[in-house]
Write an enzyme that holds these catalytic residues in place. Structure first.
Site, PDB file in Angstrom:
ATOM      1  CG  ASP A  29       6.355   7.893   5.128  1.00  0.00           C
ATOM      2  OD1 ASP A  29       5.223   8.364   5.359  1.00  0.00           O
ATOM      3  OD2 ASP A  29       6.525   6.757   4.633  1.00  0.00           O
ATOM      4  CB  ILE A  65       7.360  13.105  -2.129  1.00  0.00           C
ATOM      5  CG1 ILE A  65       5.980  12.557  -2.518  1.00  0.00           C
ATOM      6  CG2 ILE A  65       8.126  12.134  -1.259  1.00  0.00           C
ATOM      7  CD1 ILE A  65       6.038  11.363  -3.477  1.00  0.00           C
ATOM      8  CB  ALA A 100       3.072   5.302  -4.184  1.00  0.00           C
ATOM      9  CG  ASP A 138       2.185  -6.556 -11.438  1.00  0.00           C
ATOM     10  OD1 ASP A 138       1.553  -5.720 -10.748  1.00  0.00           O
ATOM     11  OD2 ASP A 138       2.101  -7.781 -11.245  1.00  0.00           O
ATOM     12  CD  GLU A 139      -2.045  -3.217  -9.178  1.00  0.00           C
ATOM     13  OE1 GLU A 139      -3.052  -2.529  -9.366  1.00  0.00           O
ATOM     14  OE2 GLU A 139      -1.751  -3.712  -8.079  1.00  0.00           O
ATOM     15  CE1 TYR A 150      -0.481   2.201  -6.702  1.00  0.00           C
ATOM     16  CE2 TYR A 150      -1.156   0.151  -7.749  1.00  0.00           C
ATOM     17  CZ  TYR A 150      -0.202   0.892  -7.074  1.00  0.00           C
ATOM     18  OH  TYR A 150       1.028   0.348  -6.789  1.00  0.00           O
ATOM     19  CB  SER A 151      -2.630   0.793 -12.600  1.00  0.00           C
ATOM     20  OG  SER A 151      -3.916   0.850 -13.160  1.00  0.00           O
ATOM     21  CE  LYS A 185       3.880   3.294  -8.439  1.00  0.00           C
ATOM     22  NZ  LYS A 185       4.805   3.828  -7.402  1.00  0.00           N
ATOM     23  CG  ASN A 205      -0.317  -8.339  -6.125  1.00  0.00           C
ATOM     24  OD1 ASN A 205      -0.276  -8.131  -7.323  1.00  0.00           O
ATOM     25  ND2 ASN A 205      -1.352  -7.981  -5.375  1.00  0.00           N
ATOM     26  CG  ASN A 206       6.204  -6.755  -2.823  1.00  0.00           C
ATOM     27  OD1 ASN A 206       7.225  -6.288  -2.356  1.00  0.00           O
ATOM     28  ND2 ASN A 206       6.063  -6.909  -4.139  1.00  0.00           N
ATOM     29  CG  ASN A 216      -7.599 -12.959  -5.577  1.00  0.00           C
ATOM     30  OD1 ASN A 216      -6.376 -12.856  -5.593  1.00  0.00           O
ATOM     31  ND2 ASN A 216      -8.397 -12.064  -6.142  1.00  0.00           N
ATOM     32  NE  ARG A 231      -9.802  -3.905  -6.126  1.00  0.00           N
ATOM     33  CZ  ARG A 231      -8.567  -4.296  -5.825  1.00  0.00           C
ATOM     34  NH1 ARG A 231      -7.745  -4.710  -6.776  1.00  0.00           N
ATOM     35  NH2 ARG A 231      -8.129  -4.288  -4.587  1.00  0.00           N
TER      36      ARG A 231
HETATM   37  P1  NAD Z   1       2.377   1.626   1.429  1.00  0.00           P
HETATM   38  O1  NAD Z   1       1.045   2.223   1.109  1.00  0.00           O
HETATM   39  O2  NAD Z   1       2.477   0.559   2.468  1.00  0.00           O
HETATM   40  O3  NAD Z   1       3.387   2.794   1.864  1.00  0.00           O
HETATM   41  C1  NAD Z   1       3.456   4.019   1.217  1.00  0.00           C
HETATM   42  C2  NAD Z   1       4.257   4.964   2.103  1.00  0.00           C
HETATM   43  O4  NAD Z   1       4.377   6.214   1.402  1.00  0.00           O
HETATM   44  C3  NAD Z   1       3.576   5.273   3.430  1.00  0.00           C
HETATM   45  O5  NAD Z   1       4.528   5.214   4.486  1.00  0.00           O
HETATM   46  C4  NAD Z   1       3.040   6.691   3.262  1.00  0.00           C
HETATM   47  O6  NAD Z   1       2.975   7.422   4.471  1.00  0.00           O
HETATM   48  C5  NAD Z   1       4.074   7.273   2.305  1.00  0.00           C
HETATM   49  N1  NAD Z   1       3.528   8.400   1.530  1.00  0.00           N
HETATM   50  C6  NAD Z   1       2.343   8.421   0.855  1.00  0.00           C
HETATM   51  N2  NAD Z   1       2.169   9.629   0.293  1.00  0.00           N
HETATM   52  C7  NAD Z   1       3.269  10.366   0.608  1.00  0.00           C
HETATM   53  C8  NAD Z   1       3.674  11.690   0.303  1.00  0.00           C
HETATM   54  N3  NAD Z   1       2.907  12.512  -0.431  1.00  0.00           N
HETATM   55  N4  NAD Z   1       4.873  12.138   0.775  1.00  0.00           N
HETATM   56  C9  NAD Z   1       5.658  11.314   1.537  1.00  0.00           C
HETATM   57  N5  NAD Z   1       5.311  10.048   1.862  1.00  0.00           N
HETATM   58  C10 NAD Z   1       4.138   9.583   1.403  1.00  0.00           C
HETATM   59  O7  NAD Z   1       2.948   1.136   0.039  1.00  0.00           O
HETATM   60  P2  NAD Z   1       3.848  -0.142  -0.306  1.00  0.00           P
HETATM   61  O8  NAD Z   1       2.972  -1.307  -0.482  1.00  0.00           O
HETATM   62  O9  NAD Z   1       4.997  -0.204   0.649  1.00  0.00           O
HETATM   63  O10 NAD Z   1       4.365   0.272  -1.751  1.00  0.00           O
HETATM   64  C11 NAD Z   1       5.584   1.015  -1.905  1.00  0.00           C
HETATM   65  C12 NAD Z   1       5.821   1.247  -3.386  1.00  0.00           C
HETATM   66  O11 NAD Z   1       5.890   0.000  -4.068  1.00  0.00           O
HETATM   67  C13 NAD Z   1       4.710   2.038  -4.077  1.00  0.00           C
HETATM   68  O12 NAD Z   1       5.302   2.934  -4.984  1.00  0.00           O
HETATM   69  C14 NAD Z   1       3.884   0.984  -4.804  1.00  0.00           C
HETATM   70  O13 NAD Z   1       3.279   1.528  -5.955  1.00  0.00           O
HETATM   71  C15 NAD Z   1       4.968  -0.022  -5.142  1.00  0.00           C
HETATM   72  N6  NAD Z   1       4.529  -1.432  -5.298  1.00  0.00           N
HETATM   73  C16 NAD Z   1       3.826  -2.036  -4.282  1.00  0.00           C
HETATM   74  C17 NAD Z   1       3.469  -3.382  -4.414  1.00  0.00           C
HETATM   75  C18 NAD Z   1       2.739  -4.111  -3.321  1.00  0.00           C
HETATM   76  O14 NAD Z   1       2.375  -5.281  -3.502  1.00  0.00           O
HETATM   77  N7  NAD Z   1       2.515  -3.511  -2.151  1.00  0.00           N
HETATM   78  C19 NAD Z   1       3.826  -4.079  -5.580  1.00  0.00           C
HETATM   79  C20 NAD Z   1       4.538  -3.419  -6.579  1.00  0.00           C
HETATM   80  C21 NAD Z   1       4.894  -2.094  -6.417  1.00  0.00           C
HETATM   81  P1  TYD Z   2      -4.860  -6.315  -3.157  1.00  0.00           P
HETATM   82  O1  TYD Z   2      -4.150  -6.981  -2.024  1.00  0.00           O
HETATM   83  O2  TYD Z   2      -5.714  -5.121  -2.868  1.00  0.00           O
HETATM   84  O3  TYD Z   2      -3.745  -5.950  -4.248  1.00  0.00           O
HETATM   85  P2  TYD Z   2      -3.916  -5.461  -5.802  1.00  0.00           P
HETATM   86  O4  TYD Z   2      -5.280  -4.930  -5.983  1.00  0.00           O
HETATM   87  O5  TYD Z   2      -2.880  -4.372  -5.872  1.00  0.00           O
HETATM   88  O6  TYD Z   2      -3.595  -6.649  -6.646  1.00  0.00           O
HETATM   89  O7  TYD Z   2      -5.757  -7.383  -3.893  1.00  0.00           O
HETATM   90  C1  TYD Z   2      -5.197  -8.601  -4.362  1.00  0.00           C
HETATM   91  C2  TYD Z   2      -6.308  -9.376  -5.023  1.00  0.00           C
HETATM   92  O8  TYD Z   2      -7.243  -9.782  -4.003  1.00  0.00           O
HETATM   93  C3  TYD Z   2      -7.127  -8.546  -6.003  1.00  0.00           C
HETATM   94  O9  TYD Z   2      -7.552  -9.416  -7.055  1.00  0.00           O
HETATM   95  C4  TYD Z   2      -8.330  -8.091  -5.201  1.00  0.00           C
HETATM   96  C5  TYD Z   2      -8.552  -9.257  -4.246  1.00  0.00           C
HETATM   97  N1  TYD Z   2      -9.119  -8.940  -2.920  1.00  0.00           N
HETATM   98  C6  TYD Z   2     -10.183  -9.720  -2.445  1.00  0.00           C
HETATM   99  O10 TYD Z   2     -10.693 -10.636  -3.129  1.00  0.00           O
HETATM  100  N2  TYD Z   2     -10.653  -9.455  -1.197  1.00  0.00           N
HETATM  101  C7  TYD Z   2     -10.125  -8.466  -0.395  1.00  0.00           C
HETATM  102  O11 TYD Z   2     -10.613  -8.265   0.741  1.00  0.00           O
HETATM  103  C8  TYD Z   2      -9.043  -7.684  -0.906  1.00  0.00           C
HETATM  104  C9  TYD Z   2      -8.452  -6.581  -0.074  1.00  0.00           C
HETATM  105  C10 TYD Z   2      -8.560  -7.976  -2.172  1.00  0.00           C
END
Ligand code: NAD
Ligand code: TYD
Length: 334
Positions: free
Chosen positions: A33, A60, A81, A124-125, A149-150, A153, A178-179, A248, A272
């Site tokens: 990381d 990476i 990412a 899923d995005e 972003y999407s 990915k 979304n997690n 939301n 947004r």
């Molecule tokens: P996050 O932003 O919390 O963490 C990303 C991590 O990657 C960080 O620790 C960052 O330091 C590291 N990183 C970024 N660029 C880097 C690089 N160039 N080299 C090495 N490390 C690097 O992200 P997350 O929410 O934990 O998501 C993890 C993965 O899951 C991503 O690929 C994201 O697209 C995918 N994903 C996330 C969600 C969600 O809801 N968060 C949902 C579906 C998929």
């Molecule tokens: P987010 O948590 O940024 O995830 P993603 O854009 O990857 O789905 O946003 C989730 C939803 O919430 C999205 O529809 C944008 C909305 N959102 C708000 O309405 N207010 C906020 O402050 C944020 C961060 C997101």
């Protein structure tokens, strides 16, 4: 079994490392990381000194470093990412660098090291935006990314599939909804809303607040990845979802209720740009083939998450103050 986990200091990656080391007592994990703003070693303090865990600070996109690390492991589980849509709208350069070039470096390293097993975590995005009446996304949905972003990915997913078809690299891909849960960086909707309310601030809802997301508790994402890396069909893609479509506004009202706040704690702000209206996932392939389904309901997951943020104020206050960025210097340098 030795795993190289990329992005393990982030939200889902750190939950995954905890999950795997607990479930498989003979597994070892190296975490690569670079520690961007989203990487936080305070997510992994309990693993310091654990002989089955090691941390490498590196990018990476560093082809040489990545090749060296990949040569020492059996499998790569790739989370790293740039992950926040709003940031990608402001500046998408690192999104292309990390998400596309970084994934390419890992694929090349896997290919050069006797075609190492590679699991790619995606979102899923990549499928775009649904109307309220469209059927949910599935593995057969055409790609239609709409944010930088999407799009980045989606580019990485295409590369991973190309390495399977062209070089026979043993890959799998998962596209998850979304997690939410512990260690979620407080810039995303749920952790931002919880920490804002605890601080006496408001939940900010974009636009009309009627955008829909399908929420999955992060531990359920980890168990899905576990099923795929051990039993998934090589070359296949699996959609992962929570069966929990919520606007939301519904999410915001539920958080208000669980924290005992009223609707005066919601503020509607500008929408947004290019905001995707609805995401929803059909995970019947994963359920039918590998027997996976989510185990934590939304209210239960939110309660656990809120409790975690109440119990771990220091964790998120260190993020708010920026102190978390000193952790590497204080613990790994000298
Ligand atoms: P996050 O932003 O919390 O963490 C990303 C991590 O990657 C960080 O620790 C960052 O330091 C590291 N990183 C970024 N660029 C880097 C690089 N160039 N080299 C090495 N490390 C690097 O992200 P997350 O929410 O934990 O998501 C993890 C993965 O899951 C991503 O690929 C994201 O697209 C995918 N994903 C996330 C969600 C969600 O809801 N968060 C949902 C579906 C998929
Ligand atoms: P987010 O948590 O940024 O995830 P993603 O854009 O990857 O789905 O946003 C989730 C939803 O919430 C999205 O529809 C944008 C909305 N959102 C708000 O309405 N207010 C906020 O402050 C944020 C961060 C997101």
């Amino acid at each position: 079994m030795k795993l190289l986990v990329t992005g393990g200091a982030g939200f889902i990656g750190s939950n995954f490392i905890h999950y795997i080391l607990k479930k498989y007592p003979d597994y070892e994990i190296a975490n690569l990381d670079v520690l961007t703003y989203a990487g936080n070693l305070e997510n992994l303090t309990d693993l310091e000194g654990n002989p089955r865990y090691s941390f490498v600070k590196g990018n990476i996109t560093d082809y040489d470093l990545v090749e060296k690390l990949v040569s020492k492991v059996d499998m790569i589980v790739h989370f790293a990412a740039e992950s926040h849509v709003d940031r990608s709208i402001l500046d998408s350069r690192d999104f292309v660098g990390t998400n596309i070039v970084g994934t390419h470096a890992l694929l090349e390293a896997a290919k050069k090291n006797d075609n190492k097993r590679f699991h790619h975590i995606s979102t899923d995005e990549v499928f775009g935006s649904l109307s309220l009446t469209d059927p949910a996304f599935s593995e057969k949905t055409p790609y239609d990314p709409r944010s930088p972003y999407s799009a980045s990915k989606a580019g990485s997913d295409h590369l991973v599939r190309a390495y399977f078809h062209t070089y026979g690299l043993p890959v799998t891909i998962s596209n998850c909804s979304n997690n939410y849960g512990p260690y979620h960086f407080p810039e995303k909707l749920i952790p931002l809303s919880i920490t804002n309310l605890i601080q006496g601030k408001k939940i900010t809802l974009y636009g009309d607040g009627m955008h829909v997301r399908d929420w999955l508790y992060v531990e359920d994402h980890c168990s899905a990845i576990d099923a795929i890396i051990h039993n998934g069909v090589i070359g296949d893609t699996y959609c992962i979802g929570g069966n929990t479509e919520k606007t939301n506004k519904e999410v915001a009202y539920k958080i208000l209720e669980l924290l005992g706040k009223g609707e005066e704690s919601i503020e509607f702000i500008d929408d947004r740009r290019g905001h995707d209206r609805r995401y929803a996932i059909d995970f019947s392939k994963l359920k039918g083939e590998l027997g996976w389904e989510p185990s934590v309901g939304f209210e239960e997951g939110l309660l656990k998450t809120i409790q975690w943020y109440k119990d771990n104020e220091k964790w998120w206050k260190n993020i708010v103050s920026g102190e978390y960025r000193d952790y590497y210097k204080n613990h790994y340098e000298n």
